[in-house]
Design an enzyme around this catalytic site. Structure first.
Site, PDB file in Angstrom:
ATOM      1  N   LYS A   1      -6.675  -4.690  -3.123  1.00  0.00           N
ATOM      2  CA  LYS A   1      -7.302  -5.399  -1.997  1.00  0.00           C
ATOM      3  C   LYS A   1      -8.336  -4.500  -1.321  1.00  0.00           C
ATOM      4  O   LYS A   1      -8.087  -3.313  -1.101  1.00  0.00           O
ATOM      5  CB  LYS A   1      -6.235  -5.854  -1.000  1.00  0.00           C
ATOM      6  CG  LYS A   1      -5.444  -4.730  -0.341  1.00  0.00           C
ATOM      7  CD  LYS A   1      -4.334  -5.339   0.505  1.00  0.00           C
ATOM      8  CE  LYS A   1      -3.545  -4.351   1.321  1.00  0.00           C
ATOM      9  NZ  LYS A   1      -4.270  -3.511   2.250  1.00  0.00           N
TER      10      LYS A   1
ATOM     11  N   LYS B   1      -7.682  -4.746   4.937  1.00  0.00           N
ATOM     12  CA  LYS B   1      -6.355  -4.428   5.463  1.00  0.00           C
ATOM     13  C   LYS B   1      -5.382  -5.558   5.125  1.00  0.00           C
ATOM     14  O   LYS B   1      -4.241  -5.319   4.771  1.00  0.00           O
ATOM     15  CB  LYS B   1      -6.422  -4.194   6.980  1.00  0.00           C
ATOM     16  CG  LYS B   1      -7.404  -3.092   7.407  1.00  0.00           C
ATOM     17  CD  LYS B   1      -7.151  -1.768   6.702  1.00  0.00           C
ATOM     18  CE  LYS B   1      -8.111  -0.683   7.170  1.00  0.00           C
ATOM     19  NZ  LYS B   1      -8.075   0.507   6.275  1.00  0.00           N
TER      20      LYS B   1
ATOM     21  N   VAL C   1       3.244   0.296   4.176  1.00  0.00           N
ATOM     22  CA  VAL C   1       2.535   1.033   5.231  1.00  0.00           C
ATOM     23  C   VAL C   1       1.116   0.496   5.398  1.00  0.00           C
ATOM     24  O   VAL C   1       0.542  -0.044   4.475  1.00  0.00           O
ATOM     25  CB  VAL C   1       2.487   2.539   4.880  1.00  0.00           C
ATOM     26  CG1 VAL C   1       3.886   3.114   4.834  1.00  0.00           C
ATOM     27  CG2 VAL C   1       1.746   2.837   3.576  1.00  0.00           C
ATOM     28  N   THR C   2       0.561   0.722   6.605  1.00  0.00           N
ATOM     29  CA  THR C   2       1.266   1.103   7.803  1.00  0.00           C
ATOM     30  C   THR C   2       1.650  -0.164   8.569  1.00  0.00           C
ATOM     31  O   THR C   2       0.969  -1.183   8.469  1.00  0.00           O
ATOM     32  CB  THR C   2       0.432   2.016   8.735  1.00  0.00           C
ATOM     33  OG1 THR C   2      -0.769   1.328   9.141  1.00  0.00           O
ATOM     34  CG2 THR C   2       0.047   3.305   8.025  1.00  0.00           C
TER      35      THR C   2
ATOM     36  N   GLN D   1       8.819 -14.451  21.142  1.00  0.00           N
ATOM     37  CA  GLN D   1       8.466 -15.869  21.315  1.00  0.00           C
ATOM     38  C   GLN D   1       9.099 -16.731  20.219  1.00  0.00           C
ATOM     39  O   GLN D   1       8.463 -17.641  19.676  1.00  0.00           O
ATOM     40  CB  GLN D   1       6.949 -16.052  21.318  1.00  0.00           C
ATOM     41  CG  GLN D   1       6.229 -15.203  22.368  1.00  0.00           C
ATOM     42  CD  GLN D   1       4.744 -15.471  22.398  1.00  0.00           C
ATOM     43  OE1 GLN D   1       4.315 -16.580  22.666  1.00  0.00           O
ATOM     44  NE2 GLN D   1       3.971 -14.440  22.129  1.00  0.00           N
TER      45      GLN D   1
ATOM     46  N   ASP E   1       0.788  -1.244   0.000  1.00  0.00           N
ATOM     47  CA  ASP E   1       0.000   0.000   0.000  1.00  0.00           C
ATOM     48  C   ASP E   1       0.822   1.297   0.000  1.00  0.00           C
ATOM     49  O   ASP E   1       0.483   2.246   0.730  1.00  0.00           O
ATOM     50  CB  ASP E   1      -0.974   0.009   1.192  1.00  0.00           C
ATOM     51  CG  ASP E   1      -1.938  -1.166   1.172  1.00  0.00           C
ATOM     52  OD1 ASP E   1      -1.894  -1.963   0.218  1.00  0.00           O
ATOM     53  OD2 ASP E   1      -2.742  -1.286   2.118  1.00  0.00           O
TER      54      ASP E   1
ATOM     55  N   CYS F   1      -2.040  -2.536   7.785  1.00  0.00           N
ATOM     56  CA  CYS F   1      -2.074  -3.461   6.647  1.00  0.00           C
ATOM     57  C   CYS F   1      -0.874  -4.387   6.585  1.00  0.00           C
ATOM     58  O   CYS F   1      -0.989  -5.535   6.140  1.00  0.00           O
ATOM     59  CB  CYS F   1      -2.231  -2.674   5.357  1.00  0.00           C
ATOM     60  SG  CYS F   1      -3.864  -1.909   5.240  1.00  0.00           S
TER      61      CYS F   1
ATOM     62  N   GLU G   1      -4.637  -0.763  -1.339  1.00  0.00           N
ATOM     63  CA  GLU G   1      -5.945  -0.814  -0.679  1.00  0.00           C
ATOM     64  C   GLU G   1      -6.868   0.131  -1.432  1.00  0.00           C
ATOM     65  O   GLU G   1      -6.631   1.343  -1.482  1.00  0.00           O
ATOM     66  CB  GLU G   1      -5.829  -0.382   0.792  1.00  0.00           C
ATOM     67  CG  GLU G   1      -7.165  -0.478   1.532  1.00  0.00           C
ATOM     68  CD  GLU G   1      -7.078  -0.087   3.005  1.00  0.00           C
ATOM     69  OE1 GLU G   1      -5.962   0.064   3.539  1.00  0.00           O
ATOM     70  OE2 GLU G   1      -8.154   0.087   3.605  1.00  0.00           O
TER      71      GLU G   1
HETATM   72  N1  TIU Z   1      -2.611   0.341   4.290  1.00  0.00           N
HETATM   73  C1  TIU Z   1      -3.041   0.562   5.532  1.00  0.00           C
HETATM   74  O1  TIU Z   1      -2.319   0.378   6.514  1.00  0.00           O
HETATM   75  N2  TIU Z   1      -4.326   1.087   5.665  1.00  0.00           N
HETATM   76  C2  TIU Z   1      -4.714   1.865   6.717  1.00  0.00           C
HETATM   77  O2  TIU Z   1      -5.881   2.265   6.793  1.00  0.00           O
HETATM   78  N3  TIU Z   1      -3.757   2.204   7.641  1.00  0.00           N
HETATM   79  C3  TIU Z   1      -3.884   3.068   8.692  1.00  0.00           C
HETATM   80  O3  TIU Z   1      -2.936   3.147   9.490  1.00  0.00           O
HETATM   81  N4  TIU Z   1      -4.974   3.789   8.814  1.00  0.00           N
END
Ligand code: TIU
Length: 223
Positions: free
Chosen positions: A129, A132, A157-158, A202, A24, A162, A72
């Protein structure tokens, strides 16, 4: 077989059975005026990883590792967007509403596209996609199966949304997963730190983590 000096222990992989999944890296999350900003986030932190992510992808392409980009986004009619997702956070602009980069998180709009430095190259694979996690509602599992992929390197990210969701989905499906620490970022530094710690705790309950320098040296590329 290349070996990455990783945490919690060494990560060995065959490049031909490995893919790098860049999650993303879209303008909607990284530039002002997109979905990330509409949720109230300071988006400026995320752009800093773009050069590192680009170096990682270049090294992977040269090593014969498959490159997969996820994005996304939703259909223009939003038929694949759950109302609960659209309502979540009571954002200033909702998914599908028009911002300065077009309709938020809608496939084909300027904001849904990748940042220019990470634009897909010939031979790369793009997976759109709706959720997430990158396995939910996509052909990713089939794509990896058809290529005989067993090992996945992750960036993007993030970190805690995701990227972590996709890593957990992949881990449960039996993939050997490694997160590239400096090729991922969060709007919240503490969440990135916590995510890296919980992935490799772990004995690597979700997978491994390593810096891009360790990945590049394993690939014989300049760090
Ligand atoms: N790609 C992804 O992480 N989508 C999000 O909505 N991330 C947020 O941190 N909001």
């Amino acid at each position: 077989m290349p070996v990455i000096r990783a945490t919690p222990y060494d990560y060995a992989f065959e490049p031909a059975r490995t893919a790098v999944v860049m999650i993303d890296m879209q303008r909607d999350f990284i530039e002002p005026g997109g979905f990330g900003a509409a949720l109230g986030n300071d988006v400026s932190r995320l752009a800093a990883i773009v050069p590192t992510a680009a170096r990682l992808l270049d090294a992977c392409r040269r090593a014969g590792i498959a490159v997969i980009h996820t994005k996304e986004c939703h259909r223009p009619d939003l038929a694949d967007c759950p109302p609960a997702k659209r309502a979540r956070g009571n954002p200033s602009l909702r998914i599908g509403e028009a911002g300065s980069m077009g309709r938020l998180l809608v496939d084909g709009e300027p904001g849904s596209d990748f940042v220019p430095e990470l634009a897909p190259r010939d031979g790369d694979i793009v997976v759109a996609k709706p959720g997430k996690g990158a396995f939910y509602g996509t052909a990713l599992g089939e794509i990896l199966r058809l290529r005989g992929i067993t090992h996945l390197l992750f960036g993007g990210v993030t970190t805690e949304v995701c990227v972590q969701t996709t890593m957990r989905e992949a881990n449960d499906r039996g993939y050997e997963c490694l997160l590239v620490e400096d090729a991922t970022e969060s709007y919240f530094p503490a969440f990135k730190t916590a995510t890296i710690a919980m992935i490799r705790a772990q004995g690597g309950i979700v997978g491994w983590t390593a810096g891009s320098g360790a990945v590049l040296s394993a690939l014989g590329a300049e760090p």
